[in-house]
Write an enzyme that holds these catalytic residues in place. Structure first.
Site, PDB file in Angstrom:
ATOM      1  N   LEU A  15       0.819  -1.214   0.000  1.00 17.45           N
ATOM      2  CA  LEU A  15       0.000   0.000   0.000  1.00 17.45           C
ATOM      3  C   LEU A  15       0.850   1.260   0.000  1.00 17.45           C
ATOM      4  O   LEU A  15       0.565   2.210  -0.733  1.00 17.45           O
ATOM      5  CB  LEU A  15      -0.929  -0.010   1.214  1.00 17.45           C
ATOM      6  CG  LEU A  15      -2.058  -1.042   1.222  1.00 17.45           C
ATOM      7  CD1 LEU A  15      -2.834  -0.959   2.528  1.00 17.45           C
ATOM      8  CD2 LEU A  15      -2.988  -0.854   0.032  1.00 17.45           C
ATOM      9  N   GLU A  35       9.784  -4.935  -6.284  1.00 11.85           N
ATOM     10  CA  GLU A  35       9.105  -5.798  -5.319  1.00 11.85           C
ATOM     11  C   GLU A  35       9.725  -7.184  -5.378  1.00 11.85           C
ATOM     12  O   GLU A  35       9.843  -7.782  -6.447  1.00 11.85           O
ATOM     13  CB  GLU A  35       7.608  -5.867  -5.643  1.00 11.85           C
ATOM     14  CG  GLU A  35       6.824  -6.933  -4.915  1.00 11.85           C
ATOM     15  CD  GLU A  35       6.926  -6.831  -3.405  1.00 11.85           C
ATOM     16  OE1 GLU A  35       7.247  -7.856  -2.762  1.00 11.85           O
ATOM     17  OE2 GLU A  35       6.694  -5.729  -2.863  1.00 11.85           O
ATOM     18  N   TYR A 218     -13.605 -12.748  16.785  1.00 11.31           N
ATOM     19  CA  TYR A 218     -12.589 -12.948  17.810  1.00 11.31           C
ATOM     20  C   TYR A 218     -12.953 -14.222  18.564  1.00 11.31           C
ATOM     21  O   TYR A 218     -13.975 -14.271  19.280  1.00 11.31           O
ATOM     22  CB  TYR A 218     -12.534 -11.758  18.766  1.00 11.31           C
ATOM     23  CG  TYR A 218     -12.040 -10.481  18.138  1.00 11.31           C
ATOM     24  CD1 TYR A 218     -10.707 -10.334  17.737  1.00 11.31           C
ATOM     25  CD2 TYR A 218     -12.893  -9.403  17.942  1.00 11.31           C
ATOM     26  CE1 TYR A 218     -10.253  -9.166  17.162  1.00 11.31           C
ATOM     27  CE2 TYR A 218     -12.439  -8.215  17.362  1.00 11.31           C
ATOM     28  CZ  TYR A 218     -11.118  -8.113  16.978  1.00 11.31           C
ATOM     29  OH  TYR A 218     -10.676  -6.949  16.411  1.00 11.31           O
TER      30      TYR A 218
END
Length: 531
Positions: A15, A35, A218
């Site tokens: 990002l 990259e 969670y």
């Protein structure tokens, strides 16, 4: 092969790196992005773009692409605390995107990092960037005018030298550029040597999202490694990501991973297909912020600069905004319109905010699923609107006003308009069409004058002629092109009818004159801001 030269070399196509390249392209600066991986991420990772991020994306012409790439469903997330994804629910709630229309003209985005990176990469290339995958930045050295980097093509082993005016280290939390530049860090570390695995899998699960676009579970279950896990939905129906901790010596095989997935999902006979598995970096870092975001001509962005827990969803937003706030500085400096102090101001402005953001994300983590970590060092959780819109740069590329106490945050509902703050969103009118004051900001500096400020147009033209810096001028509420139907403009920007506010290309107030100014004051302010 012979070496090559580029204005900016960006290491990392996440990002932060892709945003930096894209925003550099907005300023007509072609970047080379390298990259080490063969392609963009296939992990959903960070999800959600806050209104300030969407505003920045709009300046690059991709806000619409982000809105179109959002998963089906409402702009909401369902958050569940349970014994398993399909098991007994301890607590659940639907988290709606807060209405921030008073503070921003932009709506919130719901795009995952997997899709966001592809949009950013496509636009960066459209604007002149080049992206080379499977390419490792092996080493670099700096001299007074440039950075010389050695790149290695992982597919062929071929080496080449690239000389750049600046190197942006956006190589993530596992990256090497920060250390190679001699930049130290500070932050919180975990008490034990546990490692976190991020496991992407496909399975036939009966998950109820109650119409929301995204689900976050969670899981609290003693049968899981560490007694807990997190499961999130993705953009692909039937695909999920599970994260949990393992002992440092454990290397879970396929049977163990299947057992963990079944336990977390609460389906003993589930037949999951593992798509991808990735480990967090070793070292036990919970938060980690670089002690400086710049060393010479090396500048850090994204997780290389600031690592934080994902709770709160601000890490990805900060990465995109790093690129937004950095790119114009690099572009103006490369164009010879600014001194070296402009790039240096990136650290002065972004690092204090990163420190606060990391502690806020940590506080969210403690509140949501690690209450045993709560102690007096845990920050009070800030009003999200204040955190997103109320930051006051303590120093940087702006002309500070005398006797300015400069609290680190102010109430954005009552903006001060002082230099170093976000230029307020005010609803204006352009020939009957609603427009925000924030919509007026682009690659150039913008001067917003009060209704009696017609003389500012001539002053801006003269300042632009003498500095070479483009200044777009708008007189608000004078019966001309821009109306002020709510009558808020002068109060929000802290000026009188004859005053004006100078706004930077990244939407931050650079300088203001509450009253009509003497000739040359605007030019002097521009020179101060541009160092």
């Amino acid at each position: 092969m012979p070496g090559e030269s580029v204005p900016v070399l960006v290491a990392g196509a996440g990002l932060a790196g892709l945003s930096t390249a894209m925003f550099l392209g907005v300023h007509a600066v072609p970047a080379l992005v390298v990259e080490r991986h063969a392609g963009l991420s296939t992990q959903p990772k960070a999800r959600g773009q806050m209104p300030p991020t969407m505003e920045a994306l709009a300046t690059a012409g991709v806000a619409g692409r982000f809105l179109a790439a959002a998963p089906p469903g409402t702009d909401e997330s369902i958050i569940v605390i349970a014994e398993s994804v399909t098991g007994r629910v301890l607590h659940d709630f639907v988290q709606a995107a807060p209405d921030m229309s008073v503070l921003s003209p932009a709506s919130m985005g719901m795009v995952s990092q997997e899709r966001a990176e592809r949009i950013l990469a496509e636009r960066a290339v459209e604007l002149g960037a080049e992206i080379r995958f499977s390419t490792v930045l092996e080493s670099f050295r700096q001299d007074g005018d440039s950075v010389v980097a050695s790149l290695v093509d992982r597919a062929t082993g071929r080496r080449r030298t690239v000389t750049a005016r600046y190197l942006v280290g956006a190589d993530g939390h596992k990256g090497t550029i920060r250390d190679a530049a001699g930049i130290t860090t500070h932050g919180r570390t975990s008490s034990g040597p546990m490692r976190t695995m991020f496991l992407q899998f496909e399975a036939d699960l009966d998950v109820t999202l109650k119409g929301a676009a995204f689900g976050l579970f969670y899981i609290q279950n003693p049968a899981l490694p560490g007694g807990s896990a997190t499961v999130v939905t993705t953009d692909h129906p039937g695909r999920y990501v599970l994260s949990c901790v393992f002992d440092p010596g454990e290397e879970p095989g396929p049977d163990r991973l299947t057992e963990v997935i079944r336990t977390a999902c609460g389906v003993p006979g589930l037949d999951p297909r593992v798509v991808d598995a990735a480990w967090s970096s070793p070292g036990g870092h919970v938060t980690r912020v670089a002690d400086t975001f710049r060393s010479g001509r090396v500048v850090l962005a994204g997780d290389a600069a600031h690592l934080m827990p994902p709770t709160g969803g601000q890490g990805g937003n900060a990465a995109v905004l790093d690129g937004y706030h950095l790119a114009w500085r690099l572009a103006y400096t490369l164009a010879g319109l600014a001194g070296p102090g402009l790039v240096a101001s990136y650290d002065a402005e972004r690092r204090p905010y990163a420190d606060v953001l990391a502690e806020q994300q940590y506080a969210n983590m403690v509140q949501r699923h690690a209450p045993h970590l709560r102690d007096e060092s845990v920050a009070e959780i800030m009003d999200p609107a204040v955190g997103l819109f109320g930051y006051v740069c303590p120093s940087g590329a702006f002309a500070a006003e005398p006797d300015d106490g400069r609290p680190l945050f102010e109430n954005p509902a009552s903006p001060s308009g002082r230099p170093g703050t976000r230029a307020p969103h005010v609803r204006l009118d352009r020939e009957g069409v609603p427009v925000s004051s924030r919509d007026l900001f682009g690659p150039a500096f913008t001067l917003l004058a009060g209704p009696a400020g017609e003389a500012w147009e001539k002053e801006a033209a003269e300042a632009a002629r003498r500095t070479g810096v483009t200044v777009e001028t708008h007189v608000v509420g004078a019966g001309g092109g821009l109306g002020d139907p709510e009558g808020r403009f002068t109060a929000a920007y802290g000026i009188t009818a004859g005053g004006a506010s100078l706004v930077r290309p990244d939407g931050v107030v650079a300088w203001r004159s509450r009253e009509p100014a003497a000739p040359g004051e605007l030019e002097a302010a521009l020179r101060t801001v541009l160092a």
